[in-house]
Design a protein around this motif. Structure first.
Motif, PDB file in Angstrom:
ATOM      1  N   HIS A  72      -1.624  21.965   2.465  1.00 52.89           N
ATOM      2  CA  HIS A  72      -0.909  21.954   3.739  1.00 52.89           C
ATOM      3  C   HIS A  72      -1.590  22.884   4.747  1.00 52.89           C
ATOM      4  N   MET A  73      -1.930  24.092   4.304  1.00 54.46           N
ATOM      5  CA  MET A  73      -2.590  25.070   5.167  1.00 54.46           C
ATOM      6  C   MET A  73      -3.940  24.533   5.628  1.00 54.46           C
ATOM      7  N   LEU A  74      -4.693  23.960   4.706  1.00 52.36           N
ATOM      8  CA  LEU A  74      -6.018  23.434   5.047  1.00 52.36           C
ATOM      9  C   LEU A  74      -5.915  22.274   6.035  1.00 52.36           C
ATOM     10  N   LYS A  75      -4.869  21.464   5.909  1.00 52.26           N
ATOM     11  CA  LYS A  75      -4.679  20.351   6.840  1.00 52.26           C
ATOM     12  C   LYS A  75      -4.540  20.890   8.271  1.00 52.26           C
ATOM     13  N   ASN A  76      -3.788  21.970   8.427  1.00 57.19           N
ATOM     14  CA  ASN A  76      -3.631  22.591   9.750  1.00 57.19           C
ATOM     15  C   ASN A  76      -4.957  23.161  10.253  1.00 57.19           C
ATOM     16  N   ASP A  77      -5.725  23.792   9.363  1.00 58.48           N
ATOM     17  CA  ASP A  77      -7.008  24.370   9.764  1.00 58.48           C
ATOM     18  C   ASP A  77      -8.024  23.287  10.118  1.00 58.48           C
ATOM     19  N   VAL A  78      -8.000  22.167   9.401  1.00 57.24           N
ATOM     20  CA  VAL A  78      -8.882  21.037   9.734  1.00 57.24           C
ATOM     21  C   VAL A  78      -8.543  20.518  11.127  1.00 57.24           C
ATOM     22  N   LYS A  79      -7.266  20.402  11.407  1.00 60.42           N
ATOM     23  CA  LYS A  79      -6.837  19.934  12.727  1.00 60.42           C
ATOM     24  C   LYS A  79      -7.357  20.873  13.816  1.00 60.42           C
ATOM     25  N   ARG A  80      -7.271  22.176  13.589  1.00 60.29           N
ATOM     26  CA  ARG A  80      -7.764  23.144  14.571  1.00 60.29           C
ATOM     27  C   ARG A  80      -9.273  23.020  14.759  1.00 60.29           C
ATOM     28  N   ALA A  81     -10.007  22.821  13.663  1.00 61.27           N
ATOM     29  CA  ALA A  81     -11.460  22.681  13.745  1.00 61.27           C
ATOM     30  C   ALA A  81     -11.843  21.416  14.505  1.00 61.27           C
ATOM     31  N   LYS A  82     -11.174  20.324  14.219  1.00 63.09           N
ATOM     32  CA  LYS A  82     -11.484  19.063  14.911  1.00 63.09           C
ATOM     33  C   LYS A  82     -11.115  19.139  16.388  1.00 63.09           C
ATOM     34  N   THR A  83     -10.010  19.809  16.694  1.00 61.63           N
ATOM     35  CA  THR A  83      -9.620  20.012  18.089  1.00 61.63           C
ATOM     36  C   THR A  83     -10.675  20.831  18.828  1.00 61.63           C
ATOM     37  N   ALA A  84     -11.333  21.738  18.114  1.00 57.39           N
ATOM     38  CA  ALA A  84     -12.398  22.560  18.711  1.00 57.39           C
ATOM     39  C   ALA A  84     -13.707  21.783  18.864  1.00 57.39           C
ATOM     40  N   GLY A  85     -13.746  20.545  18.343  1.00 56.01           N
ATOM     41  CA  GLY A  85     -14.929  19.716  18.524  1.00 56.01           C
ATOM     42  C   GLY A  85     -15.852  19.618  17.329  1.00 56.01           C
ATOM     43  N   VAL A  86     -15.420  20.112  16.160  1.00 51.71           N
ATOM     44  CA  VAL A  86     -16.245  19.999  14.960  1.00 51.71           C
ATOM     45  C   VAL A  86     -16.141  18.556  14.458  1.00 51.71           C
ATOM     46  N   SER A  87     -17.294  17.911  14.302  1.00 50.71           N
ATOM     47  CA  SER A  87     -17.270  16.493  13.942  1.00 50.71           C
ATOM     48  C   SER A  87     -17.171  16.251  12.438  1.00 50.71           C
ATOM     49  N   GLU A  88     -17.722  17.141  11.620  1.00 48.55           N
ATOM     50  CA  GLU A  88     -17.697  16.930  10.179  1.00 48.55           C
ATOM     51  C   GLU A  88     -17.018  18.116   9.496  1.00 48.55           C
ATOM     52  N   VAL A  89     -15.852  17.841   8.888  1.00 48.39           N
ATOM     53  CA  VAL A  89     -15.067  18.877   8.224  1.00 48.39           C
ATOM     54  C   VAL A  89     -14.679  18.382   6.835  1.00 48.39           C
ATOM     55  N   GLU A  90     -14.914  19.218   5.834  1.00 48.61           N
ATOM     56  CA  GLU A  90     -14.494  18.933   4.462  1.00 48.61           C
ATOM     57  C   GLU A  90     -13.575  20.054   4.000  1.00 48.61           C
ATOM     58  N   VAL A  91     -12.752  19.761   2.981  1.00 51.50           N
ATOM     59  CA  VAL A  91     -11.877  20.793   2.417  1.00 51.50           C
ATOM     60  C   VAL A  91     -11.988  20.815   0.905  1.00 51.50           C
ATOM     61  N   GLU A  92     -11.798  22.004   0.352  1.00 52.50           N
ATOM     62  CA  GLU A  92     -11.767  22.178  -1.094  1.00 52.50           C
ATOM     63  C   GLU A  92     -10.708  23.214  -1.437  1.00 52.50           C
ATOM     64  N   VAL A  93     -10.001  22.956  -2.518  1.00 42.81           N
ATOM     65  CA  VAL A  93      -9.094  23.944  -3.094  1.00 42.81           C
ATOM     66  C   VAL A  93      -9.596  24.186  -4.504  1.00 42.81           C
ATOM     67  N   GLU A  94      -9.907  25.430  -4.796  1.00 43.09           N
ATOM     68  CA  GLU A  94     -10.465  25.798  -6.096  1.00 43.09           C
ATOM     69  C   GLU A  94      -9.577  26.850  -6.742  1.00 43.09           C
ATOM     70  N   GLN A  95      -9.725  27.027  -8.046  1.00 37.65           N
ATOM     71  CA  GLN A  95      -9.018  28.063  -8.788  1.00 37.65           C
ATOM     72  C   GLN A  95     -10.037  29.027  -9.368  1.00 37.65           C
ATOM     73  N   GLY A  96      -9.684  30.305  -9.409  1.00 42.32           N
ATOM     74  CA  GLY A  96     -10.552  31.264 -10.059  1.00 42.32           C
ATOM     75  C   GLY A  96     -10.683  32.559  -9.303  1.00 42.32           C
ATOM     76  N   SER A  97     -11.709  33.309  -9.673  1.00 45.64           N
ATOM     77  CA  SER A  97     -12.033  34.556  -8.996  1.00 45.64           C
ATOM     78  C   SER A  97     -12.421  34.225  -7.560  1.00 45.64           C
ATOM     79  N   ILE A  98     -11.773  34.856  -6.604  1.00 46.43           N
ATOM     80  CA  ILE A  98     -11.933  34.454  -5.210  1.00 46.43           C
ATOM     81  C   ILE A  98     -13.375  34.607  -4.731  1.00 46.43           C
ATOM     82  N   ALA A  99     -13.932  35.795  -4.836  1.00 44.98           N
ATOM     83  CA  ALA A  99     -15.282  36.030  -4.314  1.00 44.98           C
ATOM     84  C   ALA A  99     -16.310  35.162  -5.033  1.00 44.98           C
ATOM     85  N   ARG A 100     -16.264  35.128  -6.344  1.00 46.48           N
ATOM     86  CA  ARG A 100     -17.249  34.341  -7.101  1.00 46.48           C
ATOM     87  C   ARG A 100     -17.113  32.844  -6.833  1.00 46.48           C
TER      88      ARG A 100
END
Length: 148
Positions: A72-100
């Motif tokens: 849900h959060m990523l959907k909102n962020d994708v919308k903001r990126a596309k509104t800013a004019g970014v033409s290619e946006v992908e999303v990923e949700v991963e599990q694990g150690s955040i930095a690594r």
């Protein structure tokens, strides 16, 4: 040349600023923007608990709730990126150690830049433990932009 930007988001105010800045950069150089949210299973961050409550996110277990909230959060962020004019946006949700996990995803996508928000842990705690942004900066093989 910057052609792939990895943007790590977590729903914090700093993350929101990072979305804006990364979107401006991606739009300006016509780069692909990959948004990632890393779910850490040991605890649910307070910002995510509030988001889940405010948005009425469904789920029966913490992992279900976290994965649904992340999408849900990523959907909102994708919308903001596309509104800013970014033409290619992908999303990923991963599990694990955040930095690594951020580093592994940057490597997998051949990212030219990693963008993430700083977190306000406090000077003493941040100095002793180090934060995600500090670990990403240390481990990354590409430039890292930390947004305050």
């Amino acid at each position: 040349m910057i052609s792939n930007i990895l943007l790590a988001v977590d729903g914090s105010p700093q993350s929101s600023k990072a979305v804006k800045i990364a979107s401006q950069i991606a739009q300006g150089v016509n780069a692909k923007l990959v948004l990632i949210h890393v779910v850490k299973l040991d605890k649910m961050p307070e910002v995510m608990k509030q988001f889940v409550k405010n948005e009425h996110i469904p789920g029966t277990t913490n992992i279900d709730v976290l994965m649904n909230a992340a999408q849900h959060m990523l959907k909102n962020d994708v919308k903001r990126a596309k509104t800013a004019g970014v033409s290619e946006v992908e999303v990923e949700v991963e599990q694990g150690s955040i930095a690594r996990t951020i580093i592994a995803t940057a490597t997998r996508h051949n990212s030219d830049l990693i963008v993430l928000g700083s977190r306000g842990m406090g000077d003493i705690e941040g100095l002793l433990r180090g934060g995600v942004s500090q670990r990403v900066e240390t481990l990354a093989k590409c430039p890292v932009l930390i947004v305050k």
